[in-house]
Each structure stands twice: as structure tokens, then as C-alpha cells.
Write a protein that holds these residues in place. Structure first.
Motif, PDB file in Angstrom:
ATOM      1  N   UNK A  45       0.580  -1.006   0.030  1.00  0.00           N
ATOM      2  CA  UNK A  45       0.047   0.172   0.307  1.00  0.00           C
ATOM      3  C   UNK A  45       1.690   1.057   0.305  1.00  0.00           C
ATOM      4  N   UNK A  46       1.705   1.264   0.557  1.00  0.00           N
ATOM      5  CA  UNK A  46       2.823   2.693   0.696  1.00  0.00           C
ATOM      6  C   UNK A  46       4.093   1.523  -0.082  1.00  0.00           C
ATOM      7  N   UNK A  47       3.765   1.844  -1.258  1.00  0.00           N
ATOM      8  CA  UNK A  47       4.643   1.172  -2.807  1.00  0.00           C
ATOM      9  C   UNK A  47       6.654   1.099  -2.159  1.00  0.00           C
ATOM     10  N   UNK A  48       6.997   0.992  -0.582  1.00  0.00           N
ATOM     11  CA  UNK A  48       7.925   0.677  -0.604  1.00  0.00           C
ATOM     12  C   UNK A  48       8.475  -1.425  -1.093  1.00  0.00           C
ATOM     13  N   UNK A  49       7.395  -1.960  -1.018  1.00  0.00           N
ATOM     14  CA  UNK A  49       7.865  -3.019  -1.264  1.00  0.00           C
ATOM     15  C   UNK A  49       6.692  -3.644  -2.624  1.00  0.00           C
ATOM     16  N   UNK A  50       7.742  -4.207  -3.878  1.00  0.00           N
ATOM     17  CA  UNK A  50       7.291  -4.953  -4.871  1.00  0.00           C
ATOM     18  C   UNK A  50       7.068  -6.283  -5.131  1.00  0.00           C
ATOM     19  N   UNK A  51       6.198  -6.534  -5.595  1.00  0.00           N
ATOM     20  CA  UNK A  51       6.307  -8.158  -6.116  1.00  0.00           C
ATOM     21  C   UNK A  51       5.859  -8.609  -7.658  1.00  0.00           C
ATOM     22  N   UNK A  52       6.540 -10.156  -7.256  1.00  0.00           N
ATOM     23  CA  UNK A  52       5.960  -9.844  -9.276  1.00  0.00           C
ATOM     24  C   UNK A  52       6.103 -12.158  -9.153  1.00  0.00           C
ATOM     25  N   UNK A  53       6.159 -12.839  -9.816  1.00  0.00           N
ATOM     26  CA  UNK A  53       6.124 -14.286  -9.908  1.00  0.00           C
ATOM     27  C   UNK A  53       6.797 -14.490 -11.685  1.00  0.00           C
ATOM     28  N   UNK A  54       7.114 -15.646 -11.398  1.00  0.00           N
ATOM     29  CA  UNK A  54       7.014 -16.476 -13.040  1.00  0.00           C
ATOM     30  C   UNK A  54       6.664 -17.551 -12.906  1.00  0.00           C
ATOM     31  N   UNK A  55       5.622 -17.779 -13.358  1.00  0.00           N
ATOM     32  CA  UNK A  55       4.603 -18.616 -13.947  1.00  0.00           C
ATOM     33  C   UNK A  55       4.836 -19.623 -13.733  1.00  0.00           C
ATOM     34  N   UNK A  56       6.479 -19.444 -14.034  1.00  0.00           N
ATOM     35  CA  UNK A  56       7.230 -21.030 -14.976  1.00  0.00           C
ATOM     36  C   UNK A  56       8.186 -21.679 -14.281  1.00  0.00           C
ATOM     37  N   UNK A  57       8.622 -21.267 -13.178  1.00  0.00           N
ATOM     38  CA  UNK A  57       9.058 -21.823 -11.523  1.00  0.00           C
ATOM     39  C   UNK A  57       7.858 -21.612 -10.569  1.00  0.00           C
ATOM     40  N   UNK A  58       6.414 -21.057 -10.671  1.00  0.00           N
ATOM     41  CA  UNK A  58       5.687 -21.139  -9.284  1.00  0.00           C
ATOM     42  C   UNK A  58       6.759 -20.008  -7.915  1.00  0.00           C
ATOM     43  N   UNK A  59       7.081 -18.980  -8.206  1.00  0.00           N
ATOM     44  CA  UNK A  59       8.446 -18.605  -7.316  1.00  0.00           C
ATOM     45  C   UNK A  59       7.666 -17.061  -7.325  1.00  0.00           C
ATOM     46  N   UNK A  60       7.616 -16.359  -6.455  1.00  0.00           N
ATOM     47  CA  UNK A  60       6.503 -14.807  -6.108  1.00  0.00           C
ATOM     48  C   UNK A  60       8.004 -14.755  -5.062  1.00  0.00           C
ATOM     49  N   UNK A  61       8.201 -13.291  -6.164  1.00  0.00           N
ATOM     50  CA  UNK A  61       9.241 -12.661  -5.752  1.00  0.00           C
ATOM     51  C   UNK A  61       8.585 -11.230  -4.873  1.00  0.00           C
ATOM     52  N   UNK A  62      10.168 -10.638  -3.818  1.00  0.00           N
ATOM     53  CA  UNK A  62       9.592  -9.802  -2.468  1.00  0.00           C
ATOM     54  C   UNK A  62      10.928  -8.837  -3.606  1.00  0.00           C
ATOM     55  N   UNK A  63      10.961  -7.724  -3.493  1.00  0.00           N
ATOM     56  CA  UNK A  63      11.991  -6.779  -3.467  1.00  0.00           C
ATOM     57  C   UNK A  63      11.465  -5.424  -3.411  1.00  0.00           C
ATOM     58  N   UNK A  64      12.694  -5.031  -1.979  1.00  0.00           N
ATOM     59  CA  UNK A  64      12.283  -3.304  -1.912  1.00  0.00           C
ATOM     60  C   UNK A  64      12.142  -2.318  -3.046  1.00  0.00           C
ATOM     61  N   UNK A  65      11.272  -1.253  -2.714  1.00  0.00           N
ATOM     62  CA  UNK A  65      11.257  -0.305  -3.947  1.00  0.00           C
ATOM     63  C   UNK A  65      11.185   1.271  -3.080  1.00  0.00           C
ATOM     64  N   UNK A  66      12.156   1.995  -4.050  1.00  0.00           N
ATOM     65  CA  UNK A  66      11.675   3.089  -3.686  1.00  0.00           C
ATOM     66  C   UNK A  66      10.374   4.131  -3.377  1.00  0.00           C
ATOM     67  N   UNK A  67       9.634   4.181  -2.502  1.00  0.00           N
ATOM     68  CA  UNK A  67       8.816   4.665  -2.616  1.00  0.00           C
ATOM     69  C   UNK A  67       8.196   5.162  -3.749  1.00  0.00           C
ATOM     70  N   UNK A  68       8.888   5.862  -3.456  1.00  0.00           N
ATOM     71  CA  UNK A  68       9.007   7.343  -4.071  1.00  0.00           C
ATOM     72  C   UNK A  68       9.164   7.721  -5.886  1.00  0.00           C
TER      73      UNK A  68
END
Length: 292
Positions: A154-177
Motif C-alpha cells: 500500500x505505501x509502495x515500499x515493496x514490490x512483488x512479481x512471479x514467474x509462473x513457469x517456476x511458481x516463485x513469487x518474489x519480493x523486492x524493496x522499492x523506492x516508494x517515491x
């Protein structure tokens, strides 16, 4: 598997239903049938659903303002006029690569747009994730087979994405601005069992709502990656959720019949339809994309 009150929002079957989003200003939901080059427009006020033919395969949409949308297509980003559907190229994306097409995408709270591409036949490692920031497209993560589940805290400091082929969801720190990475991705969820990680959204409490392709459900995970709930979807190939309604308490879920033979479709009678959950969600609005 948890059952919640569910209705059919659109009985029009999607070959590959994807990319739902909701415009709170007009109380309108939008989603795509990628394979059939169709854009759906549903007005909740009167229950009307319109289907627009597109000149290209497209997979995601972001609101620019009350008159314009940004559409992610197989060869780039186009500005679409809501009034008449006219489309004009804003920026090419892998336009010189006939192997790939667009896939998942979502707008960060800052207005930066994350965009995914993949092989038309899900060729291994052919896809990537990019960011449109201040009018410029930057490559973030190459070598992804099926990019999905792009979403943000919600505050934009974390992003998520997945590769469905490997069935892994990743978490990445972000610059919220800016919505750009501030560190390296780490694996948060490794899905085992039926189905694969597909489209996702994050609610106001930071919970991740992920459609499970081939699993006929939406799984809800906490920010630590623990599955808290699984809501049944009436179609096996559930593909992507979106919070809808003036209070964002309901959830629209798309589905697909891609790669299903006649017998499989007969065994899955709701295949390809678009559904509405009375989920009591604490959703939130999708931000507008910023072009500069």
C-alpha cells in the motif's frame, strides 16, 4: 477451499481473460481477452458490459485521466481515447521481437507502470519486466518466462512479481517515491501443488490476493508469504483479480479456456467467464499512470 457468494459478471467466455482493473471515478471495470484481441468494459451502475475489438493483442490497462488510458499491447504502449477507442502509439516495447507479447502489468502508487512480456508460446526465459518511469521504459528483470503477480504494498515500499513457469513469487524493496527497485528480489513464496501463480493484487492491509491458474481459486497471502485463505473460483483457469465497487469490497476475477480441449471445457462448464466475489475485501484504488 472457502466458498464466498459468487456471481457471473460476464458470461462471455474469454479465450485468455486477463488484466482486470477498475476505474473508481466512473464505477467501471475493464479487462481483456488477450488471444481474441478484445477489451471488456463493464458499468456497475446499470450492469452493461461492452466488448471492444482491438487491432492488436493487449493485456493491461492503466488510467491516465478521465479521457485517456494507457494500453499495453504486443508491440508497445498506446494511448487510448475512452470516448471513441482511438489508439496512438506512445512507446514501442519489444516491437522488433516477434517471439514475445505483453502480459501482466500494474501501476505503482507513484504512477510508475511495471510491464511484463513473455514468449507467445511461453518460450523459456523469453520475457522480461520493465518499468515506465517519467516517460522512459527501463529494463528491470530479464530472462523471465511468464511474468505475473506484479503488485505493490500500500505505501509502495515493496514490490512483488512471479514467474509462473517456476511458481516463485518474489519480493523486492522499492523506492516508494519512484516505484523503482532499491535492492535485489528475494523469493517469498514457492508454490507447490495444483496450479500456478498468476495475476495478483494487494489490499489495504498488505495482503496479497493471487489467482491460481489451474487451481480454480484465489489464494490470499500475508506479507510474510503465509497463505491465510483460498477462495474458490468456479472456473479452473482463474487468471487475475481486481478490487471493484465504490468501497472496493468486491473482487472481480477473470478466467480462461486457453489450452483446454473439448473434454476439458465440458468438465469445466464455467470456463472463460468473468466472476464477481462478495468477498468483504478491504481493497484500494488503482493509481493513475504518470507519463512524464
Amino acid at each position: 477451499m472457502e466458498e464466498v457468494p459468487t456471481s457471473v459478471l460476464s458470461a462471455e467466455r474469454c479465450h485468455l481473460g486477463e488484466g482486470p482493473t477498475y476505474d473508481a471515478a466512473t464505477d467501471t471495470a475493464w479487462w481483456f481477452d488477450i488471444r481474441e484481441r478484445r477489451l471488456f468494459e463493464h458499468h456497475f451502475a446499470d450492469g452493461r458490459t461492452m466488448v471492444h475489438s482491438l487491432p492488436k493483442m493487449a493485456s493491461a490497462l492503466a488510467r491516465i485521466d478521465g479521457e485517456r488510458q494507457l494500453i499495453l499491447t504486443e508491440d508497445g504502449l498506446y494511448i487510448r481515447q475512452v470516448a471513441d477507442g482511438a489508439m496512438a502509439l506512445f512507446a514501442p516495447l519489444e516491437a522488433d521481437n516477434p517471439v514475445t507479447r505483453s502480459n501482466d502489468a500494474r501501476v505503482h502508487p507513484s504512477g510508475t507502470f511495471w510491464l511484463g512480456t513473455m514468449g507467445r508460446r511461453a518460450e523459456n526465459g523469453a520475457g522480461a519486466i520493465y518499468a515506465l518511469h517519467r516517460g522512459r521504459i527501463t529494463l528491470l528483470y530479464p530472462g523471465i518466462t511468464i511474468p505475473n503477480a506484479i503488485c505493490f504494498s500500500p505505501n509502495g515500499d515493496i514490490g512483488y512479481f512471479a514467474d509462473t513457469a517456476t511458481n516463485v513469487l518474489y519480493r523486492v524493496p522499492l523506492d516508494a517515491s519512484t516505484g523503482l527497485p532499491a535492492g535485489d528480489p528475494v523469493a517469498l513464496i514457492k508454490h507447490d501443488g495444483a496450479g500456478g501463480l498468476d495475476g495478483a493484487i494487494v489490499d489495504a492491509d498488505g495482503m496479497i490476493w493471487n489467482a491460481r491458474w489451474g487451481g480454480g481459486c484465489v489464494d490470499i497471502y500475508d506479507p510474510d508469504g503465509r497463505r491465510r485463505r483460498s477462495l474458490r473460483v468456479p472456473a479452473t483457469q482463474s487468471s487475475c483479480p481486481a478490487f471493484v465497487g465504490r468501497d472496493f469490497s468486491r473482487v472481480l476475477v477473470t478466467s480462461a479456456w486457453q489450452d483446454m480441449d473439448e473434454a476439458q471445457r465440458a468438465a469445466d462448464p464455467e470456463h472463460g467467464k468473468t466472476f464477481l466475489f462478495e468477498a468483504g475485501a478491504r481493497g484500494r484504488a488503482e493509481p493513475d499512470v504518470k507519463l512524464s
